[in-house]
Design a protein around this motif. Structure first.
Motif, mmCIF file in Angstrom:
data_model
loop_
_atom_site.group_PDB
_atom_site.id
_atom_site.type_symbol
_atom_site.label_atom_id
_atom_site.label_comp_id
_atom_site.label_asym_id
_atom_site.label_seq_id
_atom_site.Cartn_x
_atom_site.Cartn_y
_atom_site.Cartn_z
ATOM 1 N N MET A 165 68.588 8.195 39.104
ATOM 2 C CA MET A 165 67.385 8.808 38.524
ATOM 3 C C MET A 165 66.140 8.392 39.298
ATOM 4 S SD MET A 165 68.265 8.402 34.464
ATOM 5 C CE MET A 165 66.982 9.471 33.785
ATOM 6 N N THR A 166 66.082 7.104 39.672
ATOM 7 C CA THR A 166 64.888 6.629 40.392
ATOM 8 C C THR A 166 64.848 7.161 41.820
ATOM 9 O OG1 THR A 166 65.929 4.601 41.260
ATOM 10 C CG2 THR A 166 64.897 4.463 39.086
ATOM 11 N N GLU A 167 66.001 7.615 42.315
ATOM 12 C CA GLU A 167 66.061 8.069 43.711
ATOM 13 C C GLU A 167 65.874 9.564 43.862
ATOM 14 O OE1 GLU A 167 69.857 6.483 44.730
ATOM 15 O OE2 GLU A 167 69.059 4.482 45.201
ATOM 16 N N GLU A 168 66.120 10.320 42.786
ATOM 17 C CA GLU A 168 66.177 11.771 42.974
ATOM 18 C C GLU A 168 64.898 12.518 42.584
ATOM 19 O OE1 GLU A 168 69.633 12.505 40.723
ATOM 20 O OE2 GLU A 168 68.591 12.790 38.824
ATOM 21 N N ILE A 169 63.902 11.825 41.993
ATOM 22 C CA ILE A 169 62.664 12.563 41.722
ATOM 23 C C ILE A 169 61.963 12.833 43.063
ATOM 24 C CG2 ILE A 169 62.356 11.723 39.356
ATOM 25 C CD1 ILE A 169 60.247 9.764 40.473
ATOM 26 N N LYS A 170 61.159 13.899 43.061
ATOM 27 C CA LYS A 170 60.502 14.325 44.310
ATOM 28 C C LYS A 170 59.616 13.226 44.888
ATOM 29 C CE LYS A 170 59.479 18.251 42.047
ATOM 30 N NZ LYS A 170 58.528 19.216 41.539
ATOM 31 N N THR A 171 59.002 12.471 43.980
ATOM 32 C CA THR A 171 58.047 11.455 44.422
ATOM 33 C C THR A 171 58.693 10.085 44.625
ATOM 34 O OG1 THR A 171 57.481 11.311 42.088
ATOM 35 C CG2 THR A 171 55.960 12.518 43.505
ATOM 36 N N ALA A 172 60.017 10.050 44.718
ATOM 37 C CA ALA A 172 60.710 8.771 44.934
ATOM 38 C C ALA A 172 60.153 7.985 46.127
ATOM 39 C CB ALA A 172 62.216 9.001 45.079
ATOM 40 N N PRO A 173 59.773 8.674 47.224
ATOM 41 C CA PRO A 173 59.223 7.922 48.366
ATOM 42 C C PRO A 173 58.004 7.075 47.995
ATOM 43 C CG PRO A 173 59.735 10.160 49.035
ATOM 44 C CD PRO A 173 59.920 10.109 47.548
ATOM 45 N N LEU A 174 57.251 7.546 47.008
ATOM 46 C CA LEU A 174 56.088 6.803 46.539
ATOM 47 C C LEU A 174 56.512 5.448 45.963
ATOM 48 C CD1 LEU A 174 53.455 8.948 46.161
ATOM 49 C CD2 LEU A 174 53.411 7.719 44.014
ATOM 50 N N LEU A 175 57.613 5.468 45.221
ATOM 51 C CA LEU A 175 58.120 4.233 44.620
ATOM 52 C C LEU A 175 58.725 3.326 45.678
ATOM 53 C CD1 LEU A 175 59.891 5.694 41.453
ATOM 54 C CD2 LEU A 175 57.691 4.512 41.543
ATOM 55 N N ARG A 176 59.290 3.931 46.709
ATOM 56 C CA ARG A 176 59.914 3.133 47.774
ATOM 57 C C ARG A 176 58.888 2.552 48.734
ATOM 58 N NH1 ARG A 176 64.246 7.069 47.648
ATOM 59 N NH2 ARG A 176 63.236 8.236 49.306
ATOM 60 N N GLY A 177 57.625 2.942 48.542
ATOM 61 C CA GLY A 177 56.589 2.337 49.361
ATOM 62 C C GLY A 177 56.125 3.195 50.519
ATOM 63 N N ALA A 178 55.841 4.470 50.237
ATOM 64 C CA ALA A 178 55.328 5.344 51.284
ATOM 65 C C ALA A 178 53.909 4.941 51.662
ATOM 66 C CB ALA A 178 55.350 6.798 50.808
ATOM 67 N N ARG A 179 53.503 5.271 52.863
ATOM 68 C CA ARG A 179 52.129 5.104 53.334
ATOM 69 C C ARG A 179 51.600 3.694 53.174
ATOM 70 N NH1 ARG A 179 49.118 10.070 54.368
ATOM 71 N NH2 ARG A 179 50.681 11.669 54.314
ATOM 72 N N GLY A 180 52.399 2.741 53.560
ATOM 73 C CA GLY A 180 51.928 1.369 53.594
ATOM 74 C C GLY A 180 51.829 0.684 52.256
ATOM 75 N N ARG A 181 52.214 1.395 51.182
ATOM 76 C CA ARG A 181 52.221 0.748 49.870
ATOM 77 C C ARG A 181 53.428 -0.175 49.777
ATOM 78 N NH1 ARG A 181 49.575 3.253 45.485
ATOM 79 N NH2 ARG A 181 51.254 2.650 44.108
#
Ligand code: ADP
Ligand code: MG
Length: 231
Positions: A165-181
């Motif tokens: 569930m945490t991997e398949e939402i469209k915004t998952a990259p945001l949670l994985r730390g996109a853009r230096g987050r």
């Protein structure tokens, strides 16, 4: 489980079947982390809680008649110690203006979650007439309505399913730390989905349950707000 049962039994005597942050004890009973906080019914008590909690606090109106607290100006974020008593009165006044006969349980004084490094997510459950209890995960805050970025699984969910569930939402990259987050605590989210899944499995009378937001920072998760309906 007994602690949770006690909280839910108290609802049965009410005319109303909706619960909000006054039921945060349910999360505690199931080991879901939340910010430090207390519900008080006097400005001086609010002040005492704020002084105990380090730094600024969040203050929220607590009433089963007010489901969307921020819609009526019922959430004050970043309140300094010397503003706490006045803010208490302001929140009560706003609630009274909104609905004079609202059942006001008090004001919650809550530790601030770190929204700079954190992401607002939602973990929820809805009982579907066909599929039974459906767990929901998605991005919270303003994103949830705009993006409709959510995913569902039939409860009870396994660890693998919760992780999916945490991997398949469209915004998952945001949670994985996109853009230096810094990446959010995905394990904490997975555990929260599973624990809520367990809670609603143990109590079939819970018809709906939303943790919104569950703030996920690199260091952990915190359930900042809840709303549930009990049959
Ligand atoms: P409601 O959903 O009833 O309007 P919330 O408790 O969810 O009330 O508060 C609304 C918003 O205020 C949250 O989505 C979050 O952005 C912010 N907020 C609430 N509590 C906190 C907190 N403890 N720390 C940081 N931000 C908070
Ligand atoms: Mg909320």
């Amino acid at each position: 489980k007994d602690a949770a049962r006690e909280i839910l039994e108290r609802v049965e005597d009410r005319s109303d079947n909706r619960l909000g942050v006054e039921a945060m004890g349910l999360l505690e009973a199931y080991g879901i982390p939340m910010p430090d906080g207390e519900i008080v019914d006097a400005p001086e008590d609010a002040r005492a809680v704020a002084e105990r909690i380090d730094g600024d606090v969040v203050m929220k109106i607590v009433s089963p008649d007010i489901l969307h607290k921020s819609d009526i100006g019922g959430v004050a974020v970043g309140v300094a110690d010397d503003e706490v008593a006045d803010t208490y009165e302001t929140l009560i006044t706003r609630a009274r203006n909104y609905q004079p006969d609202a059942n006001l349980l008090g004001v919650q004084v809550q530790e601030m979650a770190d929204l700079d490094s954190g992401t607002e997510t939602i973990v929820g459950m809805n009982r579907d007439p066909q599929f039974g209890p459906l767990m929901m995960f998605g991005l919270g805050g303003i994103f949830v309505e705009v993006l409709e970025d959510t995913t569902f699984r039939v409860a009870p969910v396994s660890e693998t399913e919760a992780r999916e569930m945490t991997e398949e939402i469209k915004t998952a990259p945001l949670l994985r730390g996109a853009r230096g987050r810094d990446p959010a605590d995905l394990d904490g989210i997975v555990e929260t989905i599973q624990r809520l899944s367990q809670l609603v499995a143990d109590f079939p009378a819970i018809m709906e349950f939303d943790i919104n937001p569950l703030v996920a920072t690199p260091d952990g998760v915190a359930a900042v707000d809840i709303r549930l309906t009990v049959d």
